[in-house]
Design a protein around this motif. Structure first.
Motif, PDB file in Angstrom:
ATOM      1  N   GLU A 104       0.820  -1.218   0.000  1.00 55.76           N
ATOM      2  CA  GLU A 104       0.000   0.000   0.000  1.00 55.76           C
ATOM      3  C   GLU A 104       0.853   1.267   0.000  1.00 55.76           C
ATOM      4  OE1 GLU A 104      -0.475  -2.192   3.003  1.00 55.76           O
ATOM      5  OE2 GLU A 104      -1.352  -3.482   1.468  1.00 55.76           O
ATOM      6  N   THR A 105       2.074   1.153   0.532  1.00 56.71           N
ATOM      7  CA  THR A 105       2.948   2.321   0.605  1.00 56.71           C
ATOM      8  C   THR A 105       3.395   2.764  -0.785  1.00 56.71           C
ATOM      9  OG1 THR A 105       3.668   1.628   2.808  1.00 56.71           O
ATOM     10  CG2 THR A 105       5.062   3.221   1.696  1.00 56.71           C
TER      11      THR A 105
ATOM     12  N   VAL B 172       2.600  12.145   3.529  1.00 58.50           N
ATOM     13  CA  VAL B 172       2.708  11.210   4.647  1.00 58.50           C
ATOM     14  C   VAL B 172       1.695  10.084   4.481  1.00 58.50           C
ATOM     15  CG1 VAL B 172       3.610  12.900   6.295  1.00 58.50           C
ATOM     16  CG2 VAL B 172       1.131  12.597   6.063  1.00 58.50           C
ATOM     17  N   GLU B 173       2.110   8.886   4.835  1.00 57.95           N
ATOM     18  CA  GLU B 173       1.162   7.779   4.891  1.00 57.95           C
ATOM     19  C   GLU B 173       0.335   7.909   6.162  1.00 57.95           C
ATOM     20  OE1 GLU B 173       1.065   2.898   4.852  1.00 57.95           O
ATOM     21  OE2 GLU B 173       2.538   3.982   3.638  1.00 57.95           O
ATOM     22  N   ILE B 174      -0.935   7.453   6.102  1.00 58.12           N
ATOM     23  CA  ILE B 174      -1.826   7.576   7.257  1.00 58.12           C
ATOM     24  C   ILE B 174      -2.616   6.288   7.433  1.00 58.12           C
ATOM     25  CG2 ILE B 174      -2.067  10.065   6.904  1.00 58.12           C
ATOM     26  CD1 ILE B 174      -4.925   9.472   5.827  1.00 58.12           C
ATOM     27  N   GLY B 175      -3.203   6.138   8.629  1.00 59.69           N
ATOM     28  CA  GLY B 175      -4.183   5.097   8.844  1.00 59.69           C
ATOM     29  C   GLY B 175      -5.497   5.490   8.192  1.00 59.69           C
ATOM     30  N   HIS B 176      -6.301   4.503   7.818  1.00 62.35           N
ATOM     31  CA  HIS B 176      -7.464   4.812   6.976  1.00 62.35           C
ATOM     32  C   HIS B 176      -8.567   5.582   7.688  1.00 62.35           C
ATOM     33  CE1 HIS B 176      -8.879   1.103   8.939  1.00 62.35           C
ATOM     34  NE2 HIS B 176     -10.084   1.524   8.669  1.00 62.35           N
ATOM     35  N   THR B 177      -8.452   5.757   9.024  1.00 62.28           N
ATOM     36  CA  THR B 177      -9.461   6.539   9.753  1.00 62.28           C
ATOM     37  C   THR B 177      -8.934   7.902  10.189  1.00 62.28           C
ATOM     38  OG1 THR B 177      -8.800   5.617  11.913  1.00 62.28           O
ATOM     39  CG2 THR B 177     -10.477   4.404  10.658  1.00 62.28           C
ATOM     40  N   GLN B 178      -7.739   8.286   9.748  1.00 61.67           N
ATOM     41  CA  GLN B 178      -7.065   9.458  10.318  1.00 61.67           C
ATOM     42  C   GLN B 178      -7.093  10.701   9.439  1.00 61.67           C
ATOM     43  OE1 GLN B 178      -3.249   7.482  10.913  1.00 61.67           O
ATOM     44  NE2 GLN B 178      -3.580   7.446  13.124  1.00 61.67           N
ATOM     45  N   GLU B 179      -7.734  10.644   8.292  1.00 60.11           N
ATOM     46  CA  GLU B 179      -7.649  11.751   7.341  1.00 60.11           C
ATOM     47  C   GLU B 179      -8.049  13.084   7.945  1.00 60.11           C
ATOM     48  OE1 GLU B 179      -9.038  14.778   4.749  1.00 60.11           O
ATOM     49  OE2 GLU B 179     -10.443  13.459   5.799  1.00 60.11           O
ATOM     50  N   ALA B 180      -9.196  13.136   8.628  1.00 64.58           N
ATOM     51  CA  ALA B 180      -9.696  14.416   9.142  1.00 64.58           C
ATOM     52  C   ALA B 180      -8.739  15.009  10.166  1.00 64.58           C
ATOM     53  CB  ALA B 180     -11.089  14.228   9.746  1.00 64.58           C
TER      54      ALA B 180
ATOM     55  N   CYS C 281      -6.206  14.121   0.153  1.00 65.56           N
ATOM     56  CA  CYS C 281      -6.062  12.752   0.626  1.00 65.56           C
ATOM     57  C   CYS C 281      -6.058  11.816  -0.578  1.00 65.56           C
ATOM     58  CB  CYS C 281      -7.208  12.393   1.583  1.00 65.56           C
ATOM     59  SG  CYS C 281      -7.045  10.742   2.307  1.00 65.56           S
ATOM     60  N   ILE C 282      -5.126  10.877  -0.581  1.00 65.30           N
ATOM     61  CA  ILE C 282      -4.958   9.942  -1.684  1.00 65.30           C
ATOM     62  C   ILE C 282      -5.368   8.545  -1.212  1.00 65.30           C
ATOM     63  CG2 ILE C 282      -3.374   9.062  -3.434  1.00 65.30           C
ATOM     64  CD1 ILE C 282      -3.770  12.121  -3.419  1.00 65.30           C
ATOM     65  N   ALA C 283      -6.196   7.864  -2.000  1.00 67.40           N
ATOM     66  CA  ALA C 283      -6.634   6.503  -1.664  1.00 67.40           C
ATOM     67  C   ALA C 283      -5.711   5.479  -2.305  1.00 67.40           C
ATOM     68  CB  ALA C 283      -8.066   6.286  -2.137  1.00 67.40           C
ATOM     69  N   ASP C 284      -5.603   4.295  -1.672  1.00 64.60           N
ATOM     70  CA  ASP C 284      -4.824   3.208  -2.258  1.00 64.60           C
ATOM     71  C   ASP C 284      -5.697   2.411  -3.223  1.00 64.60           C
ATOM     72  OD1 ASP C 284      -6.411   1.507  -0.693  1.00 64.60           O
ATOM     73  OD2 ASP C 284      -4.903   1.322   0.880  1.00 64.60           O
TER      74      ASP C 284
ATOM     75  N   ARG D 153      -9.015   2.763   0.186  1.00 65.49           N
ATOM     76  CA  ARG D 153      -8.859   3.285   1.550  1.00 65.49           C
ATOM     77  C   ARG D 153      -7.958   4.516   1.555  1.00 65.49           C
ATOM     78  NH1 ARG D 153      -8.211  -1.232   6.228  1.00 65.49           N
ATOM     79  NH2 ARG D 153     -10.273  -2.177   6.039  1.00 65.49           N
ATOM     80  N   ASP D 154      -8.254   5.476   2.433  1.00 69.21           N
ATOM     81  CA  ASP D 154      -7.373   6.622   2.605  1.00 69.21           C
ATOM     82  C   ASP D 154      -5.984   6.124   2.969  1.00 69.21           C
ATOM     83  OD1 ASP D 154      -9.525   8.261   2.136  1.00 69.21           O
ATOM     84  OD2 ASP D 154      -9.886   8.757   4.247  1.00 69.21           O
ATOM     85  N   ARG D 155      -4.974   6.557   2.216  1.00 72.75           N
ATOM     86  CA  ARG D 155      -3.637   6.011   2.436  1.00 72.75           C
ATOM     87  C   ARG D 155      -2.580   7.082   2.631  1.00 72.75           C
ATOM     88  NH1 ARG D 155      -2.252   1.993   4.824  1.00 72.75           N
ATOM     89  NH2 ARG D 155      -4.031   0.984   3.804  1.00 72.75           N
ATOM     90  N   ALA D 156      -2.718   8.244   2.026  1.00 73.88           N
ATOM     91  CA  ALA D 156      -1.689   9.281   2.141  1.00 73.88           C
ATOM     92  C   ALA D 156      -2.320  10.652   2.086  1.00 73.88           C
ATOM     93  CB  ALA D 156      -0.651   9.133   1.027  1.00 73.88           C
ATOM     94  N   ILE D 157      -1.670  11.597   2.749  1.00 75.54           N
ATOM     95  CA  ILE D 157      -2.070  12.998   2.673  1.00 75.54           C
ATOM     96  C   ILE D 157      -0.922  13.788   2.061  1.00 75.54           C
ATOM     97  CG2 ILE D 157      -2.474  15.077   4.047  1.00 75.54           C
ATOM     98  CD1 ILE D 157      -4.292  13.490   5.810  1.00 75.54           C
TER      99      ILE D 157
END
Length: 277
Positions: free
Chosen positions: A96-97, A236-244, A260-263, A267-271
Motif C-alpha cells: 500500500e505504501t 505522509v502515509e496515514i491510517g485509513h481513519t485518520q484523514e480528518a 487525501c490519496i486513496a490506495d 482506503r485513505d492512504r496518504a495525505i
C-alpha cells in the motif's frame, strides 16, 4: 522424501497455525530452501529433497508457523519492483505504501527528505526513479539506519543519499522540495488487534507512538515549514481513519492544498500538502 510430500506437510502445518494463504508461503519457502526461483519449483516437486534443504525448509516453516513474517524469514521484500533487505529491526514494507511513492513521483523534485526511513524504501525508490535528485533519510534507530545503508548501496543510490540518525527533524539541515514519511500511526489501543506477524515481530517504535497514533504527525507538522522550500510538498502515509485529524494538523501548521490519496483498495492512504509560495 520428495519435495511434493514436504510441501504438502508444510501446507497442513501452516494452515493449522492459522496462516493465510499457506500454499503461497510454502511455495516461496520451499523454493528458498532449494535455492531456486519459485517459477521453477514445479520441476522439482517429484525429486527427492536433500537433507540440507529439508532441514532448512522445516526451520523456515517452523518460523512461519510461529507467525514470523515471510519477509523476515527470507530476509527480503519486493517493493516498487525492487528487492529490499528486511530484518526484525525494521517495518516490513507494505504494498500500500507504493501509493505514496506514486504520488511523490507525480511531480518533479530535486532534493527530498525521508523521515523515519526504516528500510529506506521511500528514499531509495524515489532516488532510483529520479536520477538527478539527491536526498536525506533519517531514523532514530541505529539498527534501521544500517539496513537503510545496505539497501541504498545495493541499489546504487548511496552517493546521492545522506543517511543520518535523527529524531524527526532534530539533526536535519537545509530545505527540501519534497518531504515524505511513513510514520508510526497505530494507536496504543489498536495494538492488540493487529495480526501476530505485525504485533509480535515488527519493532513497536515503527508501529505506534503508544498514544493516539497522531504523535508523529504532530512532531512533523510543528516544524515542517522550516524545512520545505516555498511550494514544496509533504506526503505522509496515514491510517485509513485518520484523514480528518491529520488534515487539520496540516492546516494548523500553515500548509495548503491538502489532499487525501486513496490506495488501490479505496482506503485513505496518504495525505499530500504544500508549503505556501
Amino acid at each position: 522424501m520428495s519435495a511434493r510430500t514436504a510441501f504438502a506437510d508444510a501446507v497442513a502445518r501452516l494452515r493449522a497455525a492459522g496462516v493465510e494463504g499457506p500454499e503461497r508461503d510454502c511455495r516461496l519457502l520451499l523454493a528458498e530452501a532449494l535455492g531456486i526461483a519459485p517459477d521453477r519449483l514445479i520441476l522439482q516437486m517429484r525429486e527427492p529433497i536433500s537433507t540440507h534443504a529439508r532441514a532448512r525448509f522445516e526451520a523456515m516453516v517452523a518460523a512461519r508457523a510461529a507467525r514470523q513474517p515471510l519477509s523476515q524469514i527470507v530476509g527480503r521484500r519486493l517493493f516498487f519492483g525492487r528487492c529490499f533487505r528486511v530484518t526484525p529491526d525494521v517495518l516490513d514494507p507494505r504494498p500500500e505504501t507504493e501509493t505514496l511513492v506514486a504520488q511523490a513521483l507525480a511531480m518533479p523534485f530535486t532534493r527530498m527528505l525521508d523521515l523515519g526511513t526504516g528500510t529506506g524504501i521511500l528514499a531509495i525508490t524515489l532516488l532510483s526513479e529520479r536520477q538527478d535528485a539527491r536526498g536525506m533519510a533519517v531514523d532514530i534507530s541505529p539498527a534501521a539506519l544500517e539496513i537503510a545503508r545496505d539497501n541504498a548501496a545495493s541499489h546504487r543510490v548511496l552517493p546521492r543519499l545522506n543517511i543520518v540518525q535523527s529524531d524527526w527533524f532534530e539533526a536535519v539541515e537545509g530545505q527540501f522540495d519534497l518531504i515524505v514519511s511513513n510514520p508510526p500511526y497505530i494507536a496504543a489501543t489498536e495494538m492488540l488487534g493487529l495480526a501476530p506477524e505485525v504485533r509480535d515481530h515488527e519493532p513497536p517504535i515503527a508501529l505506534t507512538d503508544h498514544g493516539d497514533g497522531l504523535g508523529a504527525y504532530r512532531a512533523i507538522a510543528a516544524r515542517v515549514l522550516a524545512f520545505l522550500c516555498p511550494g514544496g510538498r509533504l506526503i505522509v502515509e496515514i491510517g485509513h481513519t485518520q484523514e480528518a485529524a491529520i488534515s487539520q494538523l496540516m492546516r494548523e501548521a500553515g500548509l495548503i492544498d491538502i489532499t487525501c490519496i486513496a490506495d488501490l483498495d479505496g482506503r485513505d492512504r496518504a495525505i499530500c500538502a504544500k508549503a505556501p509560495g
